[in-house]
Enzyme design. Structure first.
Site, short mmCIF file in Angstrom:
data_model
loop_
_atom_site.label_atom_id
_atom_site.label_comp_id
_atom_site.label_asym_id
_atom_site.label_seq_id
_atom_site.Cartn_x
_atom_site.Cartn_y
_atom_site.Cartn_z
N HIS A 38 0.83 -1.20 0.00
CA HIS A 38 0.00 0.00 0.00
C HIS A 38 0.88 1.26 0.00
O HIS A 38 1.58 1.53 0.97
CB HIS A 38 -0.87 -0.04 1.26
N HIS A 80 -1.03 10.36 -3.19
CA HIS A 80 -2.32 9.94 -2.65
C HIS A 80 -3.38 11.01 -2.77
O HIS A 80 -4.56 10.71 -2.99
CB HIS A 80 -2.15 9.54 -1.18
#
Ligand code: G3P
Ligand code: CA
Length: 319
Positions: A38, A80
């Protein structure tokens, strides 16, 4: 603590394997239990940096996740947020470039300007904020790193890109879907069995990719908010297969309603929950490994998004 039985879990996983690809659907490359790094090995190094991706590869991740946003001159970068200030020093380098809301948007910068920034750690208690020198990579650089390490290691690690805020980007004049398929195609991710999953929280974006002809595996991300509730039934899951091959729910959704896994798998969908963080393991679990095993072998999910790919690798390989 959430009880589970390894043996029963293994049976569940076996029983829950998705059906073979149906006509017109993607041929999903991977129904193994997979470790998805991740934002790279973001538990150890600043997220979405090339070192974080390289460490993830070395730790045995099966897939590495870049979140993607687009610069004003049309380049995918690994980030992100649509904003830059949480994970870069943009406020120092470009103090006058915030919008009226006080935020610095990646879409307002060229890729050359993004290259002038330093990437910094987001989360407390991890890599020292501001230490080291890290850059914000482009998606092309990320792919080249993974493919290069695949060659040098003899492994075949996949990529798991997430389109961040595609409807917002489209409204800004920066459509993502066409550009994503072009860059994936250019780097060899073109066959249905390519080692890639494309993910988004926006189902319209996944539908658009299908309408553009993509047969690459797709995953619908889900959060614990109203808009995804309609999918949480056998019928709801059956509706997802038209545009996705898997779901990526928040892990707490599965803990609250474990039937989600069976409903999804019976519809032919993989289940990849997020996000397992070894340094933030909920107190109801005895250890990070117990949490991950609970999901894989207890609930029967097909893979996990984790900031600590070494821990998940161990949880799968060493039991
Ligand atoms: O893409 C899976 C997971 O990463 C979704 O959450 O906010 O970390 O992108 P986020
Ligand atoms: Ca993500």
């Amino acid at each position: 603590m959430i009880p589970f039985s390894f043996q029963a879990g293994i049976l569940l996983v076996a029983a829950g394997l998705p059906a073979p690809a149906q006509e017109g659907r993607a041929e999903v490359p991977d129904s193994r239990m997979i470790v998805i790094a991740h934002r790279g090995a973001s538990g150890y190094l600043p997220e979405h940096t090339l070192p974080a991706y390289a460490v993830a590869h070395g730790m045995g991740a099966d897939y590495i996740e870049p979140d993607l946003v687009v610069t004003g001159d049309g380049h995918f970068i690994c980030l992100h947020d649509i904003h830059l200030e949480a994970t870069t020093n943009v406020a120092e380098v470009f103090p006058d470039r915030a919008r009226e809301d006080g935020r610095w948007y990646a879409a307002d910068f060229t890729v050359a300007e993004i290259r002038r920034l330093e990437a910094v750690e987001r989360m407390d208690g991890r890599f020292p904020k501001g230490a080291g020198r890290f850059r914000v990579p482009t998606f092309a650089e990320m792919i080249e790193l993974v493919q290069g390490m695949n060659r040098s290691s003899g492994r075949n690690v996949g990529i798991y890109p997430e389109l961040k805020a595609p409807s917002w980007h489209r409204a800004e004049g920066l459509p993502m879907e066409e550009a994503l398929l072009e860059i994936l195609e250019r780097h060899g991710y073109r066959e249905p069995g390519a080692r890639v999953f494309v993910q988004s929280f926006e189902l319209e974006s996944l539908k658009r990719l299908r309408a553009l002809g993509s047969k690459l595996p797709q995953v619908l991300l889900m959060a614990e908010v109203e808009q995804y509730r309609r999918f949480l039934s056998p019928e709801g899951m059956a509706g997802i297969v038209d545009f996705a091959d898997g779901i990526g729910p928040a892990k707490t959704m599965i803990e609250r309603q474990r039937e989600i896994v069976a409903w999804a798998q019976e519809a032919g969908l993989l289940v990849h929950p997020y996000t397992f963080r070894a340094d933030r393991t909920p107190s109801r679990y005895g250890s990070p490994v117990e949490e991950i095993r609970g999901h894989l072998f207890g609930f029967g999910v097909n893979g996990v998004f984790t900031d600590h790919p070494d821990v998940a690798r161990g949880a799968i390989d060493w039991y």
